[in-house]
Design an enzyme around this catalytic site. Structure first.
Site: not given
Ligand SMILES: NC(=O)c1ccc[n+]([C@@H]2O[C@H](COP(=O)([O-])OP(=O)(O)OC[C@H]3O[C@@H](n4cnc5c(N)ncnc54)[C@H](OP(=O)(O)O)[C@@H]3O)[C@@H](O)[C@H]2O)c1
Length: 285
Positions: A80, A113, A50
């Protein structure tokens, strides 16, 4: 029969298969780290990446894909449309840049997006309609295998439907323990949209909640794995992000257990309103 559980697919309403667990690429640090994380994810079996122009790292994501050696056709790649490029001509230009940055010749999924970027606050519906026309052309040309939206609520979908010839296939929204808004999920499903769950781990905000800790202990899993499994059992595609090779693997190890109905309900009820997603009608970017 597919032996890699990460390649198991949901089917979009146009028949295209979408691997059920994706890898998020937002907030990943510098270039080499991004490419390394994407490669680590593909090495670990993820087959769905993604990306987004807004994340500013598509060239690094593309490098990770290339360096993995996994054949392009085995990977489902999403990007996006960036917020300041809504409109017909802009969308064609933005798509061209995204493809060039990723080093790819087509995308599997392209999303608007945000429905109402700051720049288009006053004419957002017209800007979306024009962008969608460009999406439909790129889809018809085979440059994109599926088209969809992100952060759209019912009124944004209704406005788009006034001129759309092809209906959106996906809505990517924030969905995690702490932000389970059943009516929104059901609304999307009733329109034939597959829901993708962004921030499925709530960036760790709810890991200490009892319902997650209890389920984790009962299944010998971590709270992160429970969050991902919970999304899957809701029929949604989780997109966890991690920059750590170890956690990338951990987040993929979610196919050997099942949450009970009681565990699902307890996790649904977790409250974390202070971290709910931004109101798409009032974002300032
Ligand atoms: N469409 C939109 O508007 C939108 C908005 C936000 C996000 N997104 C997409 O969704 C994806 C994921 O969302 P996100 O990055 O906001 O948050 P997330 O995946 O909920 O959380 C990521 C965080 O959790 C930590 N983490 C990952 N695996 C873990 C585990 N097994 N144990 C403990 N901590 C862990 C990561 O740290 P480490 O990296 O240090 O492991 C990072 O700080 C994004 O990368 C993006 O592709 C889309």
């Amino acid at each position: 029969m597919e032996s890699n559980p990460l390649a198991a697919r949901f089917t979009l309403s146009n028949g295209v298969g979408i691997p059920c667990l994706g890898f998020g690429t937002f907030n990943m640090g510098d270039g080499a780290a991004v490419a390394a994380a994407v490669k680590a994810a593909l090495d670990a079996g993820y087959r769905h990446i993604d990306a987004a122009a807004r994340y500013g790292n598509e060239a690094d994501v593309g490098r990770g894909i290339l360096e993995s050696g996994v054949p392009r056709e085995d990977i489902f790649v999403t990007s996006k449309l960036i917020n300041d490029m809504h409109g017909y001509e802009n969308t064609h230009a933005a798509f061209k840049k995204t493809l060039a940055d990723l080093g790819l010749s087509y995308l599997d999924l392209y999303l608007i997006h945000w429905p109402k970027p700051f720049k288009f606050r006053n004419d957002w519906a017209k800007a979306n309609a024009e962008s969608w026309k460009a999406f439909e052309e790129l889809y018809a040309d085979g440059k994109i295998r599926a088209i969809g939206v992100s952060n759209f609520r019912a009124h944004h979908l209704d406005a788009l439907a006034e001129t759309a010839k092809v209906v959106p296939l996906v809505n990517q929204i924030r969905l995690c323990p702490g932000e389970y808004r059943q009516e929104i999920i059901e609304e999307n499903k009733s329109r034939g949209l597959l829901v993708e769950a962004y921030s499925p781990l709530a960036r760790g905000a709810t890991f200490a909640k009892d319902a997650l800790k209890k389920a984790a202990a009962a299944h010998g899993k971590t709270p992160a794995q429970i969050c991902i499994r919970w999304c899957l059992q809701h029929g949604c595609v989780p997109l966890p992000k991690s920059s750590s090779a170890e956690r990338i693997k951990e987040n993929a190890d979610v196919f050997d257990f099942e949450l009970s109905a009681g565990e699902m309900a307890a996790i649904d009820a977790i409250e974390d309103r202070e971290n709910w997603s931004k109101d798409p009608d009032t974002i300032d970017f």
